[in-house]
Scaffold this motif. Structure first.
Motif, PDB file in Angstrom:
ATOM      1  N   LEU A 163      26.967 -20.331 -33.808  1.00  0.00           N
ATOM      2  CA  LEU A 163      25.660 -20.596 -33.189  1.00  0.00           C
ATOM      3  C   LEU A 163      25.641 -21.780 -32.228  1.00  0.00           C
ATOM      4  O   LEU A 163      25.093 -21.506 -31.215  1.00  0.00           O
ATOM      5  CB  LEU A 163      24.559 -20.643 -34.262  1.00  0.00           C
ATOM      6  CG  LEU A 163      24.182 -19.765 -35.165  1.00  0.00           C
ATOM      7  CD1 LEU A 163      23.204 -20.168 -36.162  1.00  0.00           C
ATOM      8  CD2 LEU A 163      23.879 -18.436 -34.477  1.00  0.00           C
ATOM      9  N   LEU A 164      26.586 -22.612 -32.273  1.00  0.00           N
ATOM     10  CA  LEU A 164      26.673 -23.724 -31.424  1.00  0.00           C
ATOM     11  C   LEU A 164      27.845 -23.473 -30.346  1.00  0.00           C
ATOM     12  O   LEU A 164      28.016 -24.159 -29.471  1.00  0.00           O
ATOM     13  CB  LEU A 164      26.905 -25.014 -32.174  1.00  0.00           C
ATOM     14  CG  LEU A 164      25.471 -25.379 -32.869  1.00  0.00           C
ATOM     15  CD1 LEU A 164      25.708 -26.517 -33.658  1.00  0.00           C
ATOM     16  CD2 LEU A 164      24.105 -25.371 -32.037  1.00  0.00           C
ATOM     17  N   ALA A 165      28.720 -22.454 -30.647  1.00  0.00           N
ATOM     18  CA  ALA A 165      29.895 -22.218 -29.834  1.00  0.00           C
ATOM     19  C   ALA A 165      29.559 -21.793 -28.573  1.00  0.00           C
ATOM     20  O   ALA A 165      28.327 -20.871 -28.471  1.00  0.00           O
ATOM     21  CB  ALA A 165      30.892 -21.634 -30.615  1.00  0.00           C
ATOM     22  N   ARG A 166      30.247 -21.573 -27.705  1.00  0.00           N
ATOM     23  CA  ARG A 166      29.806 -20.917 -26.171  1.00  0.00           C
ATOM     24  C   ARG A 166      30.969 -19.897 -26.179  1.00  0.00           C
ATOM     25  O   ARG A 166      31.284 -19.760 -24.939  1.00  0.00           O
ATOM     26  CB  ARG A 166      29.831 -21.841 -25.203  1.00  0.00           C
ATOM     27  CG  ARG A 166      28.468 -22.683 -25.085  1.00  0.00           C
ATOM     28  CD  ARG A 166      27.271 -22.035 -25.279  1.00  0.00           C
ATOM     29  NE  ARG A 166      25.907 -22.763 -25.187  1.00  0.00           N
ATOM     30  CZ  ARG A 166      25.476 -23.272 -26.552  1.00  0.00           C
ATOM     31  NH1 ARG A 166      25.922 -22.711 -27.730  1.00  0.00           N
ATOM     32  NH2 ARG A 166      24.292 -23.903 -26.603  1.00  0.00           N
ATOM     33  N   ASP A 167      31.497 -19.405 -26.983  1.00  0.00           N
ATOM     34  CA  ASP A 167      32.809 -18.430 -27.070  1.00  0.00           C
ATOM     35  C   ASP A 167      32.332 -17.368 -26.339  1.00  0.00           C
ATOM     36  O   ASP A 167      31.371 -16.623 -26.755  1.00  0.00           O
ATOM     37  CB  ASP A 167      33.460 -18.201 -28.238  1.00  0.00           C
ATOM     38  CG  ASP A 167      34.005 -19.224 -29.187  1.00  0.00           C
ATOM     39  OD1 ASP A 167      34.105 -20.391 -28.386  1.00  0.00           O
ATOM     40  OD2 ASP A 167      34.041 -19.180 -30.281  1.00  0.00           O
ATOM     41  N   SER A 168      33.233 -16.711 -25.200  1.00  0.00           N
ATOM     42  CA  SER A 168      32.585 -15.622 -24.523  1.00  0.00           C
ATOM     43  C   SER A 168      33.412 -14.339 -25.182  1.00  0.00           C
ATOM     44  O   SER A 168      34.471 -14.618 -25.609  1.00  0.00           O
ATOM     45  CB  SER A 168      33.077 -15.665 -23.083  1.00  0.00           C
ATOM     46  OG  SER A 168      34.508 -15.899 -23.077  1.00  0.00           O
ATOM     47  N   ILE A 169      32.819 -13.114 -24.944  1.00  0.00           N
ATOM     48  CA  ILE A 169      33.395 -11.982 -25.562  1.00  0.00           C
ATOM     49  C   ILE A 169      34.107 -11.195 -24.418  1.00  0.00           C
ATOM     50  O   ILE A 169      33.575 -11.067 -23.270  1.00  0.00           O
ATOM     51  CB  ILE A 169      32.388 -11.118 -26.284  1.00  0.00           C
ATOM     52  CG1 ILE A 169      31.840 -11.756 -27.078  1.00  0.00           C
ATOM     53  CG2 ILE A 169      33.044  -9.748 -26.687  1.00  0.00           C
ATOM     54  CD1 ILE A 169      30.370 -11.002 -27.728  1.00  0.00           C
ATOM     55  N   LYS A 170      35.591 -11.163 -24.597  1.00  0.00           N
ATOM     56  CA  LYS A 170      36.245 -10.524 -23.296  1.00  0.00           C
ATOM     57  C   LYS A 170      36.431  -8.897 -23.416  1.00  0.00           C
ATOM     58  O   LYS A 170      36.733  -8.533 -24.695  1.00  0.00           O
ATOM     59  CB  LYS A 170      37.871 -10.980 -23.628  1.00  0.00           C
ATOM     60  CG  LYS A 170      37.721 -12.707 -23.463  1.00  0.00           C
ATOM     61  CD  LYS A 170      39.096 -13.129 -23.591  1.00  0.00           C
ATOM     62  CE  LYS A 170      39.193 -14.762 -23.339  1.00  0.00           C
ATOM     63  NZ  LYS A 170      40.604 -15.214 -23.603  1.00  0.00           N
ATOM     64  N   LYS A 171      36.343  -8.354 -22.420  1.00  0.00           N
ATOM     65  CA  LYS A 171      36.247  -6.992 -22.598  1.00  0.00           C
ATOM     66  C   LYS A 171      37.527  -6.251 -22.896  1.00  0.00           C
ATOM     67  O   LYS A 171      37.621  -5.038 -23.482  1.00  0.00           O
ATOM     68  CB  LYS A 171      35.923  -6.237 -21.306  1.00  0.00           C
ATOM     69  CG  LYS A 171      34.235  -5.744 -21.273  1.00  0.00           C
ATOM     70  CD  LYS A 171      33.950  -5.135 -19.843  1.00  0.00           C
ATOM     71  CE  LYS A 171      32.626  -4.569 -20.179  1.00  0.00           C
ATOM     72  NZ  LYS A 171      32.346  -3.696 -19.308  1.00  0.00           N
ATOM     73  N   GLU A 172      38.666  -6.889 -22.634  1.00  0.00           N
ATOM     74  CA  GLU A 172      39.738  -6.469 -22.794  1.00  0.00           C
ATOM     75  C   GLU A 172      40.302  -6.584 -24.545  1.00  0.00           C
ATOM     76  O   GLU A 172      41.147  -6.006 -25.005  1.00  0.00           O
ATOM     77  CB  GLU A 172      40.920  -7.171 -22.159  1.00  0.00           C
ATOM     78  CG  GLU A 172      41.039  -8.650 -22.414  1.00  0.00           C
ATOM     79  CD  GLU A 172      40.332  -9.375 -21.381  1.00  0.00           C
ATOM     80  OE1 GLU A 172      40.563 -10.626 -21.138  1.00  0.00           O
ATOM     81  OE2 GLU A 172      39.234  -8.847 -20.831  1.00  0.00           O
ATOM     82  N   ASP A 173      39.427  -7.448 -25.243  1.00  0.00           N
ATOM     83  CA  ASP A 173      39.549  -7.594 -26.624  1.00  0.00           C
ATOM     84  C   ASP A 173      39.476  -6.149 -27.378  1.00  0.00           C
ATOM     85  O   ASP A 173      38.447  -5.547 -26.985  1.00  0.00           O
ATOM     86  CB  ASP A 173      38.971  -8.561 -27.229  1.00  0.00           C
ATOM     87  CG  ASP A 173      39.213 -10.046 -26.886  1.00  0.00           C
ATOM     88  OD1 ASP A 173      40.359 -10.158 -26.154  1.00  0.00           O
ATOM     89  OD2 ASP A 173      38.442 -10.991 -27.026  1.00  0.00           O
ATOM     90  N   ALA A 174      40.395  -6.020 -28.451  1.00  0.00           N
ATOM     91  CA  ALA A 174      40.167  -4.725 -29.323  1.00  0.00           C
ATOM     92  C   ALA A 174      38.883  -4.893 -29.908  1.00  0.00           C
ATOM     93  O   ALA A 174      38.302  -5.929 -30.373  1.00  0.00           O
ATOM     94  CB  ALA A 174      41.240  -4.738 -30.198  1.00  0.00           C
TER      95      ALA A 174
END
Length: 501
Positions: free
Chosen positions: A88-99
């Motif tokens: 909830l506090l992280a700003r991790d992005s979601i990469k489209k190339e990830d499975a």
């Protein structure tokens, strides 16, 4: 059977108990004795105060926060979100190339509309998601099948498959971009008690002075806060529900669900579900030639299939979706005439579509995960200063993918009830106001739970005459246009039951 379920789920009115002996002092996390319905005297003036404290920052809890932030009547409310999940506090992005992640939700048109209304769907569209406009349902007997199409009810889609992490990240982005006064507490709820609001100073930080009392929440990191309303959005093992003394009704199914992401050679906009002797298997399109598998079976089979090598597992999946366990249905097997011929003048376009074999699975694209299945329903959704939403209030069998949609329906309904209370100057934590939410959502949730439980039980028996009756039901739904249209509308999130109208 459905009447029995409703009778078991119907709540009995109980006195709100002392929050299970969980009062915690400001200087210690040790639990103390019960205070019953009596508000505790406390003159502490350094404890932050909120209009709404949402315990549980998952998809449903965050959806409520976003909905409150999006409405003119509630966007000024001071909101606390309590959840120890560091994401909830992280700003991790979601990469489209990830499975794709195997944890997905099939969101209905009603849920999509809810997300669009509060401004969250624009963030979903930045990530992988897959609409489907057709669905095929059949069973292992090969006696009949049913095809559904969005065209049957004048819609563009039947639903959209989205990874849970995408929904969660989209809701967080929506919250971050809003002007709502909010704070995330990265902690767990330890205890909850009622305190007399007349003895609490500094209530100017909340929208209006509450009548009678405030809820005091003590957190595992030593923080404390007051709230006019505590929302339990903390899942099926809800601590809020336990602290509020709300009992539940339910049972465990003798089944586990194995979920995973798979890859196939051709893309599809069709969702597939086949009922096998051991439980249903669903193949849900995720886009980019990926699909999600949700396969229900007994716990030992689930353990065995989880430990299979990839080659053997893919063979088992393809058998389950193709001609293993029984033959393909034939559209002419029961014919379009006979006793149903008089209904065919108004048949839907999908009724004439032939049976299709699902795309062949070629690769396992994620780990396999296994979950036990159960049905649970809270006998009450509300208590003093407390309300339950999502899995904290109900859990259902996953065979129709309705669980999270029921939760989003709760969040939508509760936010509207809170707005109604604000509009007339009511205390948003008062039972009389919260009972409006309970009345609306309990009826809708029990109806869906009864239908899903009925399907689960109907397919738990492999008996010749019953198999024929089920096949006749499949065939009837395929050709009886009013019934099919109502089933599609109901599964899309409309409240009316799937009956002839």
């Amino acid at each position: 059977m459905n009447r029995a379920i409703v009778r078991r789920i119907t709540p009995s009115i109980r006195t709100w108990r002392s929050t299970l002996k969980t009062f915690c002092s400001d200087t210690s996390e040790k639990l103390h004795g019960s205070h019953g319905d009596k508000a505790v005297t406390d003159s502490t003036d350094n404890v932050p105060q909120y209009d709404v404290a949402i315990v549980g920052g998952g998809m449903v809890g965050m959806a409520l926060a976003c909905s409150l932030a999006s409405m003119p009547l509630t966007k000024h409310l001071n909101v606390a979100i309590i959840d120890s999940n560091p994401a909830l506090l992280a700003r991790d992005s979601i990469k489209k190339e990830d499975a794709p992640d195997p944890r997905v939700s099939t969101v209905t048109p009603a849920t999509i509309s809810f997300f669009k209304g509060m401004g969250a769907w624009q963030y979903v569209q930045l990530h992988r998601h897959a609409f489907f406009d057709r669905m095929q349902v059949w069973d292992y007997t090969g006696l009949a099948y049913t095809r559904y199409s969005a065209r049957d009810v004048g819609k563009a889609v039947l639903g959209c498959v989205v990874e849970n992490k995408v929904l969660q990240r989209s809701l967080l982005s929506c919250m971050e971009d809003s002007d709502v006064k909010k704070k995330i507490y990265p902690s767990r709820l330890n205890s909850m008690t009622l305190h007399k609001s007349s003895l609490i100073s500094g209530t100017d930080s909340i929208s209006s002075k509450p009548s009678g009392s405030l809820a005091k929440l003590n957190l595992s990191n030593g923080d404390c806060l007051y709230a006019k309303l505590v929302v339990g959005a903390d899942g099926s093992k809800s601590h809020v529900r336990n602290l509020a003394g709300i009992s539940t009704t339910g049972w465990k199914y003798p089944q586990n669900a194995i979920i995973c992401t798979v890859e196939h050679t051709e893309d599809s906009r069709c969702a597939w579900q086949r009922f096998l002797r051991t439980g249903p298997i669903a193949l849900l399109p995720m886009g980019d030639n990926y699909s999600n598998i949700v396969w229900t079976m007994d716990p030992q089979q689930a353990a065995d299939r989880r430990s299979m090598n990839e080659t053997d597992f893919l063979k088992a999946v393809n058998d389950a979706l193709d001609d293993g366990h029984g033959p393909h249905p034939q559209s002419e097997r029961m014919g379009g005439g006979g006793i149903l011929a008089w209904l065919r003048s108004d048949e839907t376009s999908s009724a004439s579509e032939p049976f299709e074999v699902p795309p062949r699975i070629t690769k396992l694209a994620s780990d396999r995960m296994v979950f036990p299945l159960s049905l649970m329903h809270a006998n009450n959704y509300v208590s003093k200063r407390v309300v339950l939403i999502g899995d904290a209030a109900h859990t259902v069998h996953p065979l129709a993918g309705q669980g999270v949609n029921l939760g989003f329906g709760d969040a939508n309904s509760l936010s509207k009830v809170i707005a109604e209370g604000v509009a007339v100057g009511s205390d948003i934590g008062e039972m009389t106001l919260l009972k409006r939410y309970e009345s609306e959502r309990k009826a809708a949730n029990i109806a869906m739970m009864a239908i899903l439980d009925g399907f689960q039980k109907a397919y738990s028996i492999d008996f010749g005459p019953l198999n024929v009756l089920r096949a006749a039901a499949f065939h009837g739904v395929n050709y009886i246009s009013p019934l099919k249209k109502n089933i599609i509308s109901y599964a899309s999130g409309e409240q009316r039951l799937p009956i002839f109208t």
